[in-house]
Design a protein around this motif. Structure first.
Motif, PDB file in Angstrom:
ATOM      1  N   TYR A  87      -9.705  13.341   8.229  1.00  0.00           N
ATOM      2  CA  TYR A  87     -10.202  14.457   9.327  1.00  0.00           C
ATOM      3  C   TYR A  87     -10.575  15.775   8.648  1.00  0.00           C
ATOM      4  N   GLU A  88     -11.050  16.636   9.377  1.00  0.00           N
ATOM      5  CA  GLU A  88     -11.816  17.825   8.649  1.00  0.00           C
ATOM      6  C   GLU A  88     -10.883  18.578   8.087  1.00  0.00           C
ATOM      7  N   GLY A  89      -9.585  18.723   8.293  1.00  0.00           N
ATOM      8  CA  GLY A  89      -8.567  19.619   7.658  1.00  0.00           C
ATOM      9  C   GLY A  89      -8.470  19.231   6.281  1.00  0.00           C
ATOM     10  N   ASN A  90      -8.667  17.987   5.753  1.00  0.00           N
ATOM     11  CA  ASN A  90      -8.649  17.603   4.268  1.00  0.00           C
ATOM     12  C   ASN A  90     -10.186  17.197   3.800  1.00  0.00           C
ATOM     13  N   GLY A  91     -11.066  17.549   4.559  1.00  0.00           N
ATOM     14  CA  GLY A  91     -12.638  17.306   3.836  1.00  0.00           C
ATOM     15  C   GLY A  91     -13.010  15.944   4.100  1.00  0.00           C
ATOM     16  N   TRP A  92     -12.200  15.371   4.896  1.00  0.00           N
ATOM     17  CA  TRP A  92     -12.118  13.730   5.087  1.00  0.00           C
ATOM     18  C   TRP A  92     -11.860  13.145   3.715  1.00  0.00           C
ATOM     19  N   ASP A  93     -11.307  13.722   3.003  1.00  0.00           N
ATOM     20  CA  ASP A  93     -10.360  12.889   2.031  1.00  0.00           C
ATOM     21  C   ASP A  93     -11.245  11.971   1.206  1.00  0.00           C
ATOM     22  N   TRP A  94     -12.369  12.637   0.795  1.00  0.00           N
ATOM     23  CA  TRP A  94     -13.392  11.603   0.125  1.00  0.00           C
ATOM     24  C   TRP A  94     -13.309  11.210  -1.199  1.00  0.00           C
ATOM     25  N   ALA A  95     -12.416  12.146  -1.967  1.00  0.00           N
ATOM     26  CA  ALA A  95     -11.872  11.744  -3.359  1.00  0.00           C
ATOM     27  C   ALA A  95     -11.108  10.779  -3.562  1.00  0.00           C
ATOM     28  N   VAL A  96     -10.084  10.533  -2.539  1.00  0.00           N
ATOM     29  CA  VAL A  96      -9.267   9.130  -2.464  1.00  0.00           C
ATOM     30  C   VAL A  96     -10.041   8.020  -2.011  1.00  0.00           C
ATOM     31  N   TRP A  97     -10.703   8.442  -0.988  1.00  0.00           N
ATOM     32  CA  TRP A  97     -11.761   7.276  -0.337  1.00  0.00           C
ATOM     33  C   TRP A  97     -12.528   6.704  -1.520  1.00  0.00           C
ATOM     34  N   GLU A  98     -13.054   7.400  -2.389  1.00  0.00           N
ATOM     35  CA  GLU A  98     -13.855   6.959  -3.524  1.00  0.00           C
ATOM     36  C   GLU A  98     -13.167   6.042  -4.517  1.00  0.00           C
ATOM     37  N   ILE A  99     -11.879   6.399  -4.679  1.00  0.00           N
ATOM     38  CA  ILE A  99     -11.025   5.488  -5.484  1.00  0.00           C
ATOM     39  C   ILE A  99     -10.762   4.156  -4.604  1.00  0.00           C
ATOM     40  N   CYS A 100     -10.526   4.274  -3.448  1.00  0.00           N
ATOM     41  CA  CYS A 100     -10.318   2.871  -2.809  1.00  0.00           C
ATOM     42  C   CYS A 100     -11.594   2.061  -2.927  1.00  0.00           C
TER      43      CYS A 100
ATOM     44  N   GLY B 196       0.867  -1.338  -0.080  1.00  0.00           N
ATOM     45  CA  GLY B 196      -0.013  -0.084  -0.006  1.00  0.00           C
ATOM     46  C   GLY B 196       0.730   1.208  -0.125  1.00  0.00           C
ATOM     47  N   VAL B 197       0.178   2.400  -0.111  1.00  0.00           N
ATOM     48  CA  VAL B 197       0.754   3.710   0.535  1.00  0.00           C
ATOM     49  C   VAL B 197       0.367   4.709   1.142  1.00  0.00           C
ATOM     50  N   SER B 198       0.974   5.500   1.788  1.00  0.00           N
ATOM     51  CA  SER B 198       0.279   6.362   2.775  1.00  0.00           C
ATOM     52  C   SER B 198       0.728   7.624   2.519  1.00  0.00           C
ATOM     53  N   ASN B 199      -0.203   8.801   2.912  1.00  0.00           N
ATOM     54  CA  ASN B 199       0.001  10.108   2.801  1.00  0.00           C
ATOM     55  C   ASN B 199       0.005  10.270   1.328  1.00  0.00           C
ATOM     56  N   ILE B 200      -0.970   9.776   0.561  1.00  0.00           N
ATOM     57  CA  ILE B 200      -0.980  10.100  -0.668  1.00  0.00           C
ATOM     58  C   ILE B 200      -2.559  10.679  -1.115  1.00  0.00           C
TER      59      ILE B 200
END
Length: 280
Positions: free
Chosen positions: A177-190, A148-152
């Motif tokens: 976290y709220e600072g990155n809007g809960w990272d939804w764009a990356v989450w969706e790719i996952c 895997g990869v972290s901090n991407i």
């Protein structure tokens, strides 16, 4: 190598310093079966995680196959070069990755590691791919089960790596976290690629979420703390949170989340909170 055997919550060992062994032993005895560390002396004592594993195995608390152990390759930019490094920084990136991995095996006292993650993308796409391809050789050799990869946080970079990796990207570990809007764009790719999304800073990075009226109401309705509710929401949304608690009471509260069955993804209040988090 199909599917992930990863537990629904992982114990994070960052910043535990000399307490690492005792805290990992405490966490596993309490019920944690996933442990996250890194070959990065700056923030982790991977060697003391190894001491904890040695103790747990010797005492018969768990067997090796009961645990999901994850570590990371940290590039030179993430290392403290005033400390002893886990590899020779003058070597090529593939050789650095190989030396780091051998250091991890020695530190942890293991014959194989369940998951190895790039701690972050390297300076260029080509360097990132080179490091990832080196990790692939450990999967071929039966020494690693998942990569895997972290901090991407760049969805395009993640998609690029997914397309070029020979061994499937199985893990993404990011700040959620709220600072990155809960990272939804990356989450969706996952979600689209059957990648397990792991979250860190899940609680400490989201004080507004923990005080959100909808979350407070959910916690009250289902007899959970706001922190437990946040962890439960992660699990409902196919996110594996990292918990780094040092107190046994908080560890037990985190572990109790998995058996909290009342709160479900299709609960109207959960849907409303999901929409609010996407709108913010």
């Amino acid at each position: 190598m199909t599917g992930m055997t990863m537990p629904k919550i992982m114990y994070g060992t960052a910043w535990k310093k000399e307490r690492t062994t005792d805290l990992v032993v405490q966490a596993v005895k309490a019920g944690f079966r996933g442990i996250d560390t890194a070959c990065q002396p700056k923030h982790y004592r991977e060697d003391l995680v190894g001491q904890a594993l040695k103790t747990l195995f010797a005492e018969g608390v768990v067997a090796r196959e009961d645990l999901f152990i994850q570590t990371k390759f940290t590039s030179i930019d993430g290392q403290d070069q005033t400390q002893p490094l886990p590899y020779d920084p003058k070597l090529s990136i593939p050789e650095q990755v190989k030396q780091s991995f051998q250091t991890s095996l020695k530190n942890l006292g293991l014959e194989y590691i369940d998951s190895v993650v790039l701690h972050s993308p390297l300076k260029t796409k080509e360097q990132t791919l080179s490091a990832y391809q080196t990790l692939e050789s450990f999967v071929d050799a039966g020494k690693v089960r998942h990569l895997g990869v972290s901090n991407i946080y760049d969805p395009n970079l993640l998609s690029w790596l997914i397309e070029r990796g020979r061994v499937k990207v199985g893990v993404v570990q990011n700040r959620w976290y709220e600072g990155n809007g809960w990272d939804w764009a990356v989450w969706e790719i996952c979600q689209k690629n059957n990648i397990r999304y792991q979250s860190f800073w899940t609680l400490t990075g989201s004080p507004i979420l923990l005080q959100h009226p909808r979350l407070i109401n959910l916690a009250s309705k289902y007899g959970l703390t706001p922190e437990q509710t946040t962890y439960k929401l992660c699990q409902l949304w196919n996110i594996t949170p990292l918990c780094g608690s040092t107190t046994l009471s908080h560890i037990n509260e985190a572990l109790a989340v998995e058996s909290a069955t009342g709160l479900q993804e299709d609960t109207p209040e959960v849907k409303q909170l999901w929409e609010a988090m996407h709108a913010d």
